[in-house]
Motif scaffolding. Structure first.
Motif: not given
Length: 199
Positions: A168-191
């Protein structure tokens, strides 16, 4: 960690570094980094090159996660797809996709490769994620929003499937990485500036 597992994790990273978006787009005379969003992923290929090339990229990127996780399991000497080493090697494949050694560490967002890890370790969850993503794309017309919503659901679904401990720890790390890679998308969604896809 044994030498075999370490080599499997390294190999998973190298395989993850193969950028199918770049390869497929070049086959069609397009530098995917210079068009659309500039992201070397299936969504940008869909918008910039077409559906068939995007499908090719999606399959290739997904297989990277499948192969990576499988190598981790095989190296562990067990037949348990949910063993922690399968998730670690799967995570390495996603890291390779996001930070590929072959492309100056400039890669994609990791969703499809992460999905491949899911298909190998938790097939039912993988199917649920695909169906959920397709429904959300129809509703939102935005691939990144759909991906992020489904990624949020991944951890509860993994726990439901009995994944725990270091797996679960390694799977969680994968999820965190995917979210981090989408940080620009998240900012654009809010804009209100996130790009749409045909769905």
């Amino acid at each position: 960690m044994s030498l075999g597992i370490a080599l499997a994790v390294l190999a998973a990273y190298v395989i993850g570094s193969i950028d199918f978006a770049v390869i497929v787009a070049r086959m069609h005379g397009v530098d995917i980094r210079q068009v659309g969003s500039g992201n070397p992923g299936a969504s940008n290929v869909l918008r910039s090159v077409g559906r068939v090339p995007a499908a090719m990229v999606l399959v290739g990127d997904t297989l990277k996660g499948v192969v990576g996780a499988a190598m981790g399991m095989v190296a562990s000497g067990t037949a348990d797809p949910q063993i922690e080493w399968a998730f670690l090697a799967g995570f390495a494949a996603v890291v390779g996709h996001c930070y590929p050694i072959f492309h100056r560490f400039r890669g994609g967002k990791g969703v499809a490769t992460g999905l491949g890890v899911l298909f190998f370790t938790m097939p039912l969850v993988g199917v649920i994620m695909v169906v959920g993503w397709l429904i959300l794309v129809k509703l939102t017309k935005t691939a990144s929003i759909s991906s992020l919503i489904m990624v949020l659901a991944a951890i509860p679904l993994a726990i439901w499937q009995g994944v725990d401990g270091m797996s679960l720890v390694w799977f969680g790390a994968t999820i965190v990485l995917v979210f981090w890679r989408h940080r620009g998308n998240i900012q654009r969604v809010f804009r209100g500036k996130e790009k749409k896809v045909q769905a």
